[in-house]
Design a protein around this motif. Sequence first.
Motif, mmCIF file in Angstrom:
data_model
loop_
_atom_site.group_PDB
_atom_site.id
_atom_site.type_symbol
_atom_site.label_atom_id
_atom_site.label_comp_id
_atom_site.label_asym_id
_atom_site.label_seq_id
_atom_site.Cartn_x
_atom_site.Cartn_y
_atom_site.Cartn_z
ATOM 1 N N TRP A 1 -11.820 -4.558 1.854
ATOM 2 C CA TRP A 1 -12.257 -3.207 1.496
ATOM 3 C C TRP A 1 -13.303 -2.688 2.472
ATOM 4 O O TRP A 1 -13.341 -1.497 2.751
ATOM 5 N N ASP B 1 0.823 -1.212 0.000
ATOM 6 C CA ASP B 1 0.000 0.000 0.000
ATOM 7 C C ASP B 1 0.857 1.262 0.000
ATOM 8 O O ASP B 1 0.392 2.328 -0.416
ATOM 9 N N THR C 1 -7.309 -8.487 -3.569
ATOM 10 C CA THR C 1 -7.709 -7.221 -2.943
ATOM 11 C C THR C 1 -7.515 -7.360 -1.436
ATOM 12 O O THR C 1 -8.435 -7.725 -0.706
ATOM 13 N N ALA D 1 -14.065 -3.912 -10.254
ATOM 14 C CA ALA D 1 -13.390 -5.068 -9.665
ATOM 15 C C ALA D 1 -14.116 -6.366 -10.003
ATOM 16 O O ALA D 1 -13.488 -7.379 -10.329
ATOM 17 N N ILE E 1 -8.082 -10.292 -10.903
ATOM 18 C CA ILE E 1 -7.971 -10.217 -9.451
ATOM 19 C C ILE E 1 -8.659 -11.374 -8.740
ATOM 20 O O ILE E 1 -9.533 -12.046 -9.285
ATOM 21 N N LEU F 1 -6.520 -0.755 -11.614
ATOM 22 C CA LEU F 1 -7.124 -1.631 -12.615
ATOM 23 C C LEU F 1 -7.270 -0.916 -13.958
ATOM 24 O O LEU F 1 -7.059 -1.511 -15.017
ATOM 25 N N LEU G 1 -3.681 -3.516 -3.892
ATOM 26 C CA LEU G 1 -5.128 -3.342 -4.098
ATOM 27 C C LEU G 1 -5.862 -3.278 -2.763
ATOM 28 O O LEU G 1 -6.914 -3.880 -2.584
ATOM 29 N N ALA H 1 -7.650 0.582 -5.863
ATOM 30 C CA ALA H 1 -7.684 -0.544 -6.789
ATOM 31 C C ALA H 1 -8.310 -0.146 -8.119
ATOM 32 O O ALA H 1 -7.846 -0.571 -9.187
#
Length: 271
Positions: A158, A98, A127, A176, A151, A143, A133, A139
């Motif tokens: 999230w 991250d 993710t 996603a 993915i 993407l 992600l 993300a």
Amino acid sequence: MKIKFFCPRWGAEHIPWDPFCAMVKEAGFDGVETPIPFEQDEKDIITTALQRHNLLLIGQFYQSFEQDIAAHKESFQAHLENLAALHPVLIDSQTGKDYYTADQNRELFELATKVTNDTGVIIAHETHRNKALFAAHIAAQLLIENPAIVITADFSHWCNVSESLLEQQAAAVALAVSRSVHIHARVGHAESAQVSDPRAPEWQTELAAHLHWWDQIVAGRLKQGASLLTITPEFGPAPYMPALPFTKMPVANQWDINVYMMNLLKERYER
């Protein structure tokens, strides 16, 4: 389209491989999702057990520990090539960091794409918190900027990162969903990536939200003409699983929950 269900090795590392695979097969899973060591004798134990019990393999990469990007890339490539050498159904990869820049994470995506091109093994980037992600809005941009990547959808992370059920990030979730080839079927909530027990009435709103996302992935893969979708119910042990203070006793049984989730989704998607 076939849907194949995989059991996580995570949380069962204390069980020798052969009896573990016997349990997995008996429960109705189609395969195992697991990291793979570099040592050949340990690899032989794993592959022998999988073959004996007629189980498929999803390789898992999680060892993204190096802060220095050059060292990280070297380790990343070595792990991916080690996993790909066993010809898994696919590789689930907790790619990047991250705190890396978008360009640094792109270098890792490109490296993974090269491994896929060289070996034919699909690499699905997860993710996951702390990885490239880690959040829906981040993300989405990655993407868009990296159109070749696919993915592993684990939207429980999230939810935790955004402290929500992603109600205000529908566009990012839709993007996603369209790029998802593998699902980690764990239910998260606003304050954690794992509810205590998805069977409990207090978590039915969270379960319904995740089921809706997974339904969209199944429908999307059907529309894309995919022949296969893979799902790993991935509820984890403590500390992912809440535990009682002082005793550290888990509040629910990880194995039972993952088997429940597999059976719930099998019944849901039979039609």
